[in-house]
Design a protein around this motif. Structure first.
Motif, PDB file in Angstrom:
ATOM      1  N   ASP A   1      -4.756  21.630  -3.993  1.00 41.53           N
ATOM      2  CA  ASP A   1      -5.949  21.103  -4.651  1.00 41.53           C
ATOM      3  C   ASP A   1      -6.275  19.730  -4.073  1.00 41.53           C
ATOM      4  O   ASP A   1      -5.383  18.923  -3.813  1.00 41.53           O
ATOM      5  CB  ASP A   1      -5.720  20.972  -6.160  1.00 41.53           C
ATOM      6  CG  ASP A   1      -5.646  22.315  -6.858  1.00 41.53           C
ATOM      7  OD1 ASP A   1      -6.281  23.279  -6.363  1.00 41.53           O
ATOM      8  OD2 ASP A   1      -4.955  22.411  -7.889  1.00 41.53           O
TER       9      ASP A   1
ATOM     10  N   GLU B   1      -8.078  16.469  -5.125  1.00 41.47           N
ATOM     11  CA  GLU B   1      -8.612  15.808  -6.318  1.00 41.47           C
ATOM     12  C   GLU B   1      -9.934  15.085  -6.038  1.00 41.47           C
ATOM     13  O   GLU B   1     -10.640  14.706  -6.964  1.00 41.47           O
ATOM     14  CB  GLU B   1      -7.585  14.847  -6.909  1.00 41.47           C
ATOM     15  CG  GLU B   1      -7.045  13.849  -5.908  1.00 41.47           C
ATOM     16  CD  GLU B   1      -5.752  13.206  -6.347  1.00 41.47           C
ATOM     17  OE1 GLU B   1      -5.633  11.978  -6.192  1.00 41.47           O
ATOM     18  OE2 GLU B   1      -4.863  13.922  -6.823  1.00 41.47           O
TER      19      GLU B   1
ATOM     20  N   PRO C   1     -10.164  23.217  -1.938  1.00 40.82           N
ATOM     21  CA  PRO C   1      -8.800  22.809  -1.593  1.00 40.82           C
ATOM     22  C   PRO C   1      -8.742  22.211  -0.192  1.00 40.82           C
ATOM     23  O   PRO C   1      -9.707  22.258   0.564  1.00 40.82           O
ATOM     24  CB  PRO C   1      -8.003  24.110  -1.667  1.00 40.82           C
ATOM     25  CG  PRO C   1      -8.985  25.209  -1.642  1.00 40.82           C
ATOM     26  CD  PRO C   1     -10.311  24.657  -2.044  1.00 40.82           C
TER      27      PRO C   1
END
Length: 138
Positions: free
Chosen positions: A82, A84, A89
């Protein structure tokens, strides 16, 4: 700029599809990483290509340094994680090498030289977190 090599691959169906190279050396189903079956996924293809390219660069740097019996081996781990800071991704890469017949300092130096030389490393520079490690084995 002279082209040293060129190839192409065609995918249909994305991550649940099929990929074939122009010379048919790769002609396989593409599956999502969490799905089992006959086929591969983009991360495996990337890991295989990067590991092979990097080990070639590592071996070249070692030989340029005058070491002939190093027998380098590279294991490259690709992770899809992931991000952020984005909706999609991103990739992370760990490069772990093993080598013989040299000091740890020399092994570290050749590994860094390989990272600076490898076309895959250049391509991902600034975009993919890459960690490097090398182990001198007997």
């Amino acid at each position: 700029m002279a082209v040293k090599y060129e190839t192409s691959a065609t995918n249909t169906g994305g991550r649940k599809g099929h990929v074939v190279t122009d010379d048919k050396a790769i002609d396989t189903a593409i599956l999502p990483p969490d799905q089992k079956g006959d086929g591969t996924n983009p991360e495996q293809l990337f890991a295989a290509g990067y590991a092979s390219c990097f080990n070639g660069a590592f071996d070249l740097m070692i030989k340029k340094g005058g070491v002939r019996d190093a027998e380098p081996e590279v294991t490259l781990t690709v992770r899809l994680v992931d991000d952020e800071n984005a909706e999609s991704p991103k990739l992370e890469v760990d490069i772990h090498a093993k080598v013989k017949n040299m000091s740890q300092d020399d092994a570290n130096q050749y590994l860094e030289q390989a990272h600076n030389f490898c076309p895959y490393s250049k391509a991902v520079s600034g975009n993919v977190d890459v960690s490097l490690s090398v182990e001198v084995i007997q």
